[in-house]
Design an enzyme around this catalytic site. Structure first.
Site, PDB file in Angstrom:
ATOM      1  CG  ASP A   1     -10.136  -0.839   4.285  1.00 39.24           C
ATOM      2  OD1 ASP A   1      -9.844  -1.073   3.098  1.00 39.24           O
ATOM      3  OD2 ASP A   1      -9.441  -1.206   5.254  1.00 39.24           O
TER       4      ASP A   1
ATOM      5  CE  LYS B   1      -3.792  -2.511   2.030  1.00 43.92           C
ATOM      6  NZ  LYS B   1      -4.472  -3.012   3.220  1.00 43.92           N
TER       7      LYS B   1
ATOM      8  CD  GLN C   1      -3.571  -4.720   6.374  1.00 39.33           C
ATOM      9  OE1 GLN C   1      -3.406  -3.758   5.639  1.00 39.33           O
ATOM     10  NE2 GLN C   1      -4.183  -5.808   5.971  1.00 39.33           N
TER      11      GLN C   1
END
Ligand code: NDP
Length: 284
Positions: free
Chosen positions: A119, A52, A96
């Site tokens: 997300d 990322k 994460q």
């Protein structure tokens, strides 16, 4: 022989396009920035976070990483999120997953400002996906829609079968296909006669988490087959949820593993971060 839908190629195109967009946005005083929080030292999470960061660099997105030890308290994470919610240089916040057991993923996700929730896991964004009035779509289903679009198949009126009903893949995937006027069937571990359902699918999405689960005899002649699975075999080989060799003989188009859905997920995260920068700056 099926057409291979290369997520690797498409994701490269999207990243190049985003690079150009970011240059333009910077001229208008809009600077996308992504904060990534990683807790503990899970090797798979570390690989994802590094990828990322690399994608951000490539596109010109500012990024910050917060690597916290596995014994960090939930309060400390929540305070960090509060700080990042206030920070103008940060347009997207990503935590994460998975988090260590003593931390509630629900509390953490719900603390993120929905406008910075790249997300799209916050209940506000989940709800917006239901109604069709959404800014952010979870990255994996968003990437799959791009791949389906580029396979040249129109979703409207098609029989779409999604195997898997997780919150991050199966459910949002089904909603996106429904918004595109597909006729959607969602299958799961209690589904009876799975093969009968999948044999009907013009578009088949497999998000099961079981290596080579979908075999050629479960695939309709001429179907578009999307393999979301990432499974590491004992011999370290990476395989999907679809048995590529047999499914490919039936499908009109199919995604490979690796190089299919995987690279799209990061590209869509970048897309959401750029979008978040515009939303946070202009309110649009
Ligand atoms: P989950 O484990 O959360 O969900 C798996 C789903 O498959 C569940 O809904 C489960 O049903 C269903 N299932 C399990 N066994 C069967 C069966 N025998 N028949 C029918 N359905 C079954 O997984 P995720 O959705 O998070 O991920 C799925 C796969 O996609 C994994 O391999 C994961 O690694 C991969 N993945 C890949 C990403 C990418 O970027 N390419 C991103 C995210 C995930 P039930 O609900 O009844 O238990």
């Amino acid at each position: 022989m099926a057409k291979i839908i290369s997520g690797k190629e498409v994701s490269e195109e999207i990243k190049e396009q985003l690079k150009g967009e970011v240059e333009e946005l910077k001229k208008q005083g809009i600077f996308p920035g992504l904060a990534v929080i990683i807790v503990g030292d899970d090797p798979a999470s570390r690989v994802y976070v590094n990828n990322k960061k690399k994608a951000c660099e490539r596109i010109g997105i500012y990024s910050e990483e917060y690597a916290l030890s596995a014994d960090v308290s939930e309060d400390e994470i929540l305070s960090l999120i509060d700080e990042l919610n206030r920070k103008d240089s940060i347009s997207g916040i990503l935590v994460q997953l998975p988090l260590p057991k003593h931390i509630s993923e629900k509390n953490v996700i719900e603390r993120i400002n929905p406008k910075k929730d790249v997300d799209a896991f916050h209940p506000v964004n989940v709800g917006k996906i239901m109604t069709g009035d959404y800014d952010f779509v979870p990255c994996t289903p968003a990437g799959i829609m791009e791949l389906i679009d580029r396979s040249g198949v129109l979703v409207e009126g098609k029989e779409c079968v999604v195997i898997g009903r997780s919150n991050i893949v199966g459910k949002p995937m089904a909603m996106l296909l429904l918004h595109r006027n597909g006729t959607v069937t969602v299958c799961h571990s209690r589904t009876k006669n799975l093969r009968e359902k999948t044999k009907n699918a013009d578009i088949l999405v497999a998000a099961v988490g079981k290596p080579n689960f979908v075999t050629g005899d479960m695939v309709k002649e001429g179907a578009v087959v999307i393999d979301v699975g990432i499974n590491r075999l004992e011999n370290k080989k990476l395989v999907g949820d679809v048995d590529f060799e047999t499914a490919e003989k039936k499908a009109a188009a199919i995604t490979p593993v690796p190089g299919g859905v995987g690279p799209m997920t990061i590209a869509m995260l970048m897309k959401n971060t750029v979008k978040a920068a515009v939303i946070n700056k202009t309110g649009r």
